[in-house]
Scaffold this active site. Structure first.
Site, PDB file in Angstrom:
ATOM      1  N   GLU A 173      16.982   0.422 116.517  1.00  0.00           N
ATOM      2  CA  GLU A 173      16.834   1.240 117.722  1.00  0.00           C
ATOM      3  C   GLU A 173      15.384   1.311 118.208  1.00  0.00           C
ATOM      4  O   GLU A 173      14.793   2.402 118.278  1.00  0.00           O
ATOM      5  CB  GLU A 173      17.357   2.663 117.477  1.00  0.00           C
ATOM      6  CG  GLU A 173      18.801   2.706 117.007  1.00  0.00           C
ATOM      7  CD  GLU A 173      19.376   4.122 116.954  1.00  0.00           C
ATOM      8  OE1 GLU A 173      18.600   5.087 117.051  1.00  0.00           O
ATOM      9  OE2 GLU A 173      20.604   4.246 116.824  1.00  0.00           O
ATOM     10  N   GLU A 371      26.035   1.070 113.283  1.00  0.00           N
ATOM     11  CA  GLU A 371      26.084   2.522 113.080  1.00  0.00           C
ATOM     12  C   GLU A 371      27.106   3.115 114.030  1.00  0.00           C
ATOM     13  O   GLU A 371      27.200   2.698 115.187  1.00  0.00           O
ATOM     14  CB  GLU A 371      24.748   3.235 113.383  1.00  0.00           C
ATOM     15  CG  GLU A 371      23.674   3.059 112.365  1.00  0.00           C
ATOM     16  CD  GLU A 371      22.395   3.842 112.703  1.00  0.00           C
ATOM     17  OE1 GLU A 371      22.466   4.908 113.355  1.00  0.00           O
ATOM     18  OE2 GLU A 371      21.316   3.361 112.321  1.00  0.00           O
TER      19      GLU A 371
HETATM   20  C1  BG6 Z   1      20.552   6.801 114.740  1.00  0.00           C
HETATM   21  C2  BG6 Z   1      19.451   6.476 113.765  1.00  0.00           C
HETATM   22  O1  BG6 Z   1      19.980   7.023 115.969  1.00  0.00           O
HETATM   23  O2  BG6 Z   1      21.303   7.929 114.560  1.00  0.00           O
HETATM   24  C3  BG6 Z   1      19.452   7.296 112.492  1.00  0.00           C
HETATM   25  O3  BG6 Z   1      19.361   5.110 113.472  1.00  0.00           O
HETATM   26  C4  BG6 Z   1      19.870   8.711 112.796  1.00  0.00           C
HETATM   27  O4  BG6 Z   1      18.187   7.197 111.891  1.00  0.00           O
HETATM   28  C5  BG6 Z   1      21.278   8.694 113.367  1.00  0.00           C
HETATM   29  O5  BG6 Z   1      19.765   9.561 111.688  1.00  0.00           O
HETATM   30  C6  BG6 Z   1      21.864  10.055 113.682  1.00  0.00           C
HETATM   31  O6  BG6 Z   1      21.093  10.748 114.592  1.00  0.00           O
HETATM   32  P1  BG6 Z   1      20.398  12.127 114.235  1.00  0.00           P
HETATM   33  O7  BG6 Z   1      19.407  12.350 115.293  1.00  0.00           O
HETATM   34  O8  BG6 Z   1      21.478  13.155 114.231  1.00  0.00           O
HETATM   35  O9  BG6 Z   1      19.774  11.940 112.883  1.00  0.00           O
END
Ligand code: BG6
Length: 468
Positions: A173, A371
């Site tokens: 990202e 993800e």
């Molecule tokens: C993604 C990232 O954006 O989402 C992670 O690659 C992140 O590092 C995950 O933890 C979840 O988002 P957040 O902001 O709730 O941690």
């Protein structure tokens, strides 16, 4: 198209990658004497602990550094055949360059070997939001010197681990450090400066191309890609101004990295706006050719939420700092399905729309869902007497997304796997441990005790049957 098919079974192609993703800063923690150098998170937490939910910093996190053997055993138990980790740049090179921390080399070697011994393919990402502090002091991604430092670090990783790692990722990202660090104040150095944002983004893109070039020169026979958070942009209506607003948002937030990574060029809409507003990055001769020639083999897609957009209604103050949303407004669609804990819309079909776009406009490049996931606050309330969290909402979230992935595969998408964010509950940046995402819960009161959640057991059966 209806997804009302509760009796149907969804079988995925042979060899589908089932697993999860995590990042170094969010899981490893640090222990005295481990030789890790500080990165921006260590520094920022020291400076402004109140920025972090309940004042919890990156020092402890989930202790993967100490407990990785147990964790890898659990991954195996819940059916992982692949797992993405990231290497912490400042653990390997405490100053970001120069002296190598041999303890880190031993640690990553052990983790990689342990994964392979358990038939779990390690996918390795080189940069997950964690700039070494020494390099941030000279400007981080805004300084071109850091591109060379990054390529040296990446090359070192290929040399150290490339005999066993066959799937590399240059960035996770890359737009997020740009947004967080230079636009919306959720990453250090929390500045509001669009010129720096553009420069940092351009340098990340350049570093991606240069790392790909370095990797190919080593002829190690693996694949190298990038992981992008793609947020499909949906216009409020088919009114041409709404549609145009959505296309501009798409150019800023998706195509800005997707086009150079896959096609080696930049979207015209974005370049036109940057020129018009006077924010073109500084480039050197040869940069664009290098980006053109060094594109990715494999695309990781992180999908959490869509972006809904409408034509601009109110113009910002003429001298307010420039932001992309000077060209569009966000549209809060009434009746959206929400993950209220994270404040993100849940729109399962979005994952299909992205895959179809990649198929149609990006030559159906090999890709996977790197993800997808659901962060929930207060999961303890779903815990039974054995300490197992009954996260049926997560099972539903995953399966509803997988149905759409399956549909895209039926229509020819080249999507090769699905990784959940994340393996175990971990430290989510400024949200710290507020929202839990894992297949495995982590009890912070009991030295990080791990317990597989219901979703982890369910995932085991999905992986075993290669479907559900
Ligand atoms: C993604 C990232 O954006 O989402 C992670 O690659 C992140 O590092 C995950 O933890 C979840 O988002 P957040 O902001 O709730 O941690």
């Amino acid at each position: 198209m209806s997804m009302e098919t509760s009796q149907q079974t969804y079988t995925f192609p042979k060899g589908f990658w089932w697993g999860s993703a995590a990042s170094a800063t969010q899981t490893e923690g640090s222990v005295p004497g481990d030789g890790k150098g500080p990165n921006i998170w260590d520094y920022w937490f020291e400076q402004e602990p109140t920025r972090f939910f309940n004042g919890v910093g990156p020092g402890e996190t989930s202790q993967f550094y100490r407990k990785y053997k147990e964790d890898i055993r659990l991954m195996k138990e819940i059916g992982h055949n692949s797992f993405r980790l990231s290497i912490s740049w400042s653990r390997l090179l405490p100053e970001g360059k120069g002296a190598i921390n041999e303890e880190a080399v031993a640690f990553y070697n052990d983790v990689i070997n342990e994964l392979i011994a358990n038939d779990i393919e390690p996918f390795v990402n080189l940069y997950h939001f964690d700039m070494p502090m020494q390099l941030q002091k000279i400007g981080g991604w805004v300084n071109r010197q850091v591109v060379d430092d990054y390529v040296n670090y990446a090359t070192l990783c290929f040399q150290l681990f490339g005999d066993r790692i066959k799937k590399w990722f240059t960035h996770n990202e890359p737009i997020v450090p740009v947004e967080g660090g230079y636009m919306y104040s959720f990453h250090y150095p929390n500045e509001v400066d669009f010129q720096k944002a553009v420069q940092a983004g351009f340098h990340e893109i350049l570093s991606n191309a240069k790392a790909i070039q370095a990797y190919k020169q080593l002829k190690q026979g693996g694949k190298i890609g990038i992981i992008l958070n793609l947020t499909p942009s949906y216009p409020r209506s088919q009114n041409p101004q709404d549609v145009e607003a959505a296309e501009i948002a798409d150019a800023f937030f998706n195509r800005s990295f997707l086009d150079p990574a896959v096609k080696g060029n930049f979207p015209g809409k974005l370049v036109t706006i940057l020129k018009k507003e006077g924010f073109m990055p500084h480039m050197e001769e040869g940069d664009l050719a290098l980006i053109k020639e060094n594109t990715i083999d494999l695309l990781g897609i992180n999908y959490y939420q869509p972006r809904r957009v409408k034509a601009k209604e109110h113009m910002p103050h003429p001298s307010a700092p420039f932001m992309p949303n000077h060209y569009f407004d966000s549209f809060d669609m009434p009746g959206r399905k929400m993950n209220v804990y994270r404040g993100w819309e849940i729109y399962e079909k979005g994952i299909y729309d992205i895959l179809k776009k990649i198929q149609a406009d990006y030559d159906n490049i090999e890709c996977f869902i790197s993800e997808n996931g659901m962060g929930v606050e207060g999961e303890e309330r779903f815990m039974d007497e054995e300490g197992v969290i009954h996260d049926d909402y997560r099972i539903e979230f995953i399966s509803e997304h997988l149905k759409w992935v399956h549909q895209a595969i039926q229509e020819g998408s080249n999507v090769k796997g699905y990784h959940l964010w994340t393996f175990m509950d971990n430290w989510s940046w400024t949200n710290a441990y507020k929202n839990r995402y894992g297949f495995v819960s982590v009890d912070l009161q009991e030295d990080g005790k791990r317990t597989i959640k219901k979703s982890g057991h369910w995932f085991q059966s999905v992986s075993e049957k290669n479907g559900f």
